[in-house]
Scaffold this active site. Sequence first.
Site, PDB file in Angstrom:
ATOM      1  N   ARG A 151       0.832  -1.208   0.000  1.00 44.12           N
ATOM      2  CA  ARG A 151       0.000   0.000   0.000  1.00 44.12           C
ATOM      3  C   ARG A 151       0.868   1.260   0.000  1.00 44.12           C
ATOM      4  O   ARG A 151       1.046   1.910  -1.010  1.00 44.12           O
ATOM      5  CB  ARG A 151      -0.946  -0.023   1.207  1.00 44.12           C
ATOM      6  CG  ARG A 151      -2.138   0.949   1.114  1.00 44.12           C
ATOM      7  CD  ARG A 151      -1.800   2.385   1.472  1.00 44.12           C
ATOM      8  NE  ARG A 151      -1.295   2.547   2.821  1.00 44.12           N
ATOM      9  CZ  ARG A 151      -0.828   3.695   3.294  1.00 44.12           C
ATOM     10  NH1 ARG A 151      -0.790   4.768   2.537  1.00 44.12           N
ATOM     11  NH2 ARG A 151      -0.344   3.776   4.528  1.00 44.12           N
ATOM     12  N   ASP A 152       1.448   1.568   1.149  1.00 44.84           N
ATOM     13  CA  ASP A 152       2.247   2.790   1.277  1.00 44.84           C
ATOM     14  C   ASP A 152       3.482   2.746   0.382  1.00 44.84           C
ATOM     15  O   ASP A 152       3.927   3.761  -0.137  1.00 44.84           O
ATOM     16  CB  ASP A 152       2.653   2.974   2.741  1.00 44.84           C
ATOM     17  CG  ASP A 152       3.153   4.368   3.050  1.00 44.84           C
ATOM     18  OD1 ASP A 152       3.149   5.218   2.144  1.00 44.84           O
ATOM     19  OD2 ASP A 152       3.554   4.617   4.195  1.00 44.84           O
ATOM     20  N   HIS A 199       4.669   4.193  12.866  1.00 45.66           N
ATOM     21  CA  HIS A 199       4.888   4.103  11.413  1.00 45.66           C
ATOM     22  C   HIS A 199       5.861   5.224  11.033  1.00 45.66           C
ATOM     23  O   HIS A 199       5.468   6.379  10.922  1.00 45.66           O
ATOM     24  CB  HIS A 199       3.546   4.263  10.699  1.00 45.66           C
ATOM     25  CG  HIS A 199       3.633   4.271   9.207  1.00 45.66           C
ATOM     26  ND1 HIS A 199       2.848   3.465   8.420  1.00 45.66           N
ATOM     27  CD2 HIS A 199       4.383   4.995   8.340  1.00 45.66           C
ATOM     28  CE1 HIS A 199       3.116   3.701   7.144  1.00 45.66           C
ATOM     29  NE2 HIS A 199       4.045   4.630   7.078  1.00 45.66           N
ATOM     30  N   HIS A 225       8.939   7.031   8.666  1.00 45.69           N
ATOM     31  CA  HIS A 225       9.655   7.169   7.404  1.00 45.69           C
ATOM     32  C   HIS A 225      11.105   7.530   7.706  1.00 45.69           C
ATOM     33  O   HIS A 225      11.407   8.074   8.775  1.00 45.69           O
ATOM     34  CB  HIS A 225       9.005   8.251   6.534  1.00 45.69           C
ATOM     35  CG  HIS A 225       7.710   7.813   5.922  1.00 45.69           C
ATOM     36  ND1 HIS A 225       7.430   7.938   4.573  1.00 45.69           N
ATOM     37  CD2 HIS A 225       6.616   7.233   6.459  1.00 45.69           C
ATOM     38  CE1 HIS A 225       6.228   7.462   4.319  1.00 45.69           C
ATOM     39  NE2 HIS A 225       5.706   7.026   5.454  1.00 45.69           N
ATOM     40  N   CYS A 251       4.148   9.624   0.407  1.00 41.05           N
ATOM     41  CA  CYS A 251       2.782  10.106   0.226  1.00 41.05           C
ATOM     42  C   CYS A 251       2.702  11.018  -0.990  1.00 41.05           C
ATOM     43  O   CYS A 251       3.469  11.989  -1.083  1.00 41.05           O
ATOM     44  CB  CYS A 251       2.327  10.858   1.474  1.00 41.05           C
ATOM     45  SG  CYS A 251       0.700  11.619   1.314  1.00 41.05           S
ATOM     46  N   ASN A 287       9.508   4.615   3.634  1.00 42.01           N
ATOM     47  CA  ASN A 287       9.359   4.109   4.994  1.00 42.01           C
ATOM     48  C   ASN A 287      10.666   3.489   5.474  1.00 42.01           C
ATOM     49  O   ASN A 287      11.577   3.229   4.687  1.00 42.01           O
ATOM     50  CB  ASN A 287       8.283   3.019   5.026  1.00 42.01           C
ATOM     51  CG  ASN A 287       6.917   3.512   4.651  1.00 42.01           C
ATOM     52  OD1 ASN A 287       6.132   3.887   5.494  1.00 42.01           O
ATOM     53  ND2 ASN A 287       6.610   3.519   3.362  1.00 42.01           N
TER      54      ASN A 287
END
Length: 319
Positions: free
Chosen positions: A22-23, A214, A216, A247, A256
């Site tokens: 996803r990310d 979470h 980065h 993002c 990340n």
Amino acid sequence: MSTLDGFERQPSRVHVTEVGPRDGLQNEPVVLTTAEKLELIHALVAAGVNAFEITSFVSPRAVPALADAGELVAELRGLDGVHLSALVPNRRGAERALEAGIDAVVMFVSASETHNAKNVNRTVDASLAGFEEVARLLEGSEVELRGAIATSFGCPFEGDVEVAAVGRIARRFADLGVRHVSLGDTTGMATPPLVTERIRHLREVAPQIAPTLHFHNTRGIGLANVMQGLALGVDRYESSIGGLGGCPFAPGASGNIASEDLVYLLDEMGIDSGIDLARMIEAARVATRLMGRDLPGQVSKAGARLTLSDCSAVPTARG
């Protein structure tokens, strides 16, 4: 192992959720096919990964790389022991996720008004009000309700984000019955002191929430922030294979923390993640091949600490 103000000791086991599908993929110029995503996911499952933030049920026009959300979830529903979560911005996204057969929906909102407007074209309060609809939709189902707070450690448009703004959203999530909330470091603005401040505040204002961190690695201290989280007793982290990620609605949001780097750190600290490092390195190499470029993760390049080389292949200094 030390305690901090009476909080939990450093955990002996950590739960890692893989967010690469996803990310990791949402902001990449290369759009993987569903078959290519499945190849990567199966490599991660072979390494012992059993929790994925697999996709996001947002408008395909907004994030074309995730346009196959329903198809991808359908292909993975038969994986035994694997938990699949997906981001949803509103009721319509939750309906699509429910139809696809997801295990958990993650309602996401930014702590920053400006980023939330860019990300989902809503005010923070409008997003929170919409989540009440999502919660009602899921009543009586077996689908778990989770939360995520983007820009929890700072906003690329507004700068510092008040810790009270993060706490207010966490309390609203708690009121909806949410127990797992991810604090997103959307553009790598987290620092160890900010991690301490946020975790302490959440434990005060929403003690029923189990935080997930979470991070980065935008400014190179992603794993330092993990170390601080571990010192605070936080045992849930999200990471992305190879360090993929970013993002599309936040300038400078690079990747990340790399999943294989996180697993290496945990292994060296004697903390169990249930994930095999050697196979994670193989999965990172699959990701590198599929993306067609070098990825930021380090351990997949260097190998584990005791990976040895043949000394006969290295020239000896003269003189």
